[in-house]
Write a protein that holds these residues in place. Sequence first.
Motif, PDB file in Angstrom:
ATOM      1  N   UNK A  73       0.826  -1.224   0.000  1.00  0.00           N
ATOM      2  CA  UNK A  73       0.000   0.000   0.000  1.00  0.00           C
ATOM      3  C   UNK A  73       0.852   1.262   0.000  1.00  0.00           C
ATOM      4  N   UNK A  74       2.054   1.176   0.531  1.00  0.00           N
ATOM      5  CA  UNK A  74       2.929   2.349   0.625  1.00  0.00           C
ATOM      6  C   UNK A  74       3.664   2.680  -0.661  1.00  0.00           C
ATOM      7  N   UNK A  75       3.654   1.799  -1.616  1.00  0.00           N
ATOM      8  CA  UNK A  75       4.521   1.960  -2.784  1.00  0.00           C
ATOM      9  C   UNK A  75       3.710   1.896  -4.072  1.00  0.00           C
ATOM     10  N   UNK A  76       4.307   2.361  -5.156  1.00  0.00           N
ATOM     11  CA  UNK A  76       3.627   2.230  -6.451  1.00  0.00           C
ATOM     12  C   UNK A  76       3.407   0.756  -6.798  1.00  0.00           C
ATOM     13  N   UNK A  77       2.432   0.505  -7.659  1.00  0.00           N
ATOM     14  CA  UNK A  77       2.106  -0.860  -8.060  1.00  0.00           C
ATOM     15  C   UNK A  77       3.360  -1.602  -8.515  1.00  0.00           C
ATOM     16  N   UNK A  78       3.487  -2.836  -8.051  1.00  0.00           N
ATOM     17  CA  UNK A  78       4.624  -3.670  -8.436  1.00  0.00           C
ATOM     18  C   UNK A  78       5.821  -3.562  -7.511  1.00  0.00           C
ATOM     19  N   UNK A  79       5.744  -2.710  -6.503  1.00  0.00           N
ATOM     20  CA  UNK A  79       6.858  -2.571  -5.558  1.00  0.00           C
ATOM     21  C   UNK A  79       6.302  -2.534  -4.133  1.00  0.00           C
ATOM     22  N   UNK A  80       7.177  -2.411  -3.178  1.00  0.00           N
ATOM     23  CA  UNK A  80       6.765  -2.353  -1.779  1.00  0.00           C
ATOM     24  C   UNK A  80       7.788  -1.557  -0.988  1.00  0.00           C
ATOM     25  N   UNK A  81       7.378  -1.091   0.187  1.00  0.00           N
ATOM     26  CA  UNK A  81       8.265  -0.360   1.089  1.00  0.00           C
ATOM     27  C   UNK A  81       8.035  -0.853   2.505  1.00  0.00           C
ATOM     28  N   UNK A  82       9.063  -1.459   3.067  1.00  0.00           N
ATOM     29  CA  UNK A  82       9.002  -1.908   4.451  1.00  0.00           C
ATOM     30  C   UNK A  82      10.284  -1.494   5.156  1.00  0.00           C
TER      31      UNK A  82
END
Length: 185
Positions: free
Chosen positions: A92-101
């Motif tokens: 939810x935090x990142x653009x489609x196809x990626x992630x941020x944790x």
Amino acid sequence: MYCLSNSSFLRGASHPKELVAAAVAQGYRALAITDECSLAGVVRAHEAASAAGLHHIIGIEIRLQGGPTIVLLAPDREGYTELCQLITKGRRRAPKGSYQLALTDLEELPHCLAIWIPDYRGGTEYADWFRKRFPKRAWIGVTQLLEAEDLDRLKALRVLGESSGIPLTAVGAVQYHQRQRRQPL
């Protein structure tokens, strides 16, 4: 052994079913499909593993922002729920196809098991945090990649394990089931 299926776009090159068949052929008793911040391959892996009599472990691999790579494994239903919530948060935090944790996102995982995949040339500053965050549920993952620096990597990780009190465990970090599937360099 943990591995990435072709559900980890541009990293894994084999279908979960192929990875399960290769694990069975090699005599493995269990296999963890740990796609990058995704559970996309687990249903096919579970079906293939059940049919082959192989224990299937559900997990994910994540690369934390400004931090280490960690493989998280769900030992039970609660752990699975935690993985689903973490994936949702990161996506939810990142653009489609990626992630941020980030490290702070791992504070609410009381059931998951964790394997830290450190860069053996650095990253030791995470050892105390990792040991405290996952008490008795943490390991340092060691791979043998058949590279010239394998012995140096193993020595450095042994020192890290002894100094931090985190046990080492062998991990496969498999990305394909046949050499022909390897991405050209």
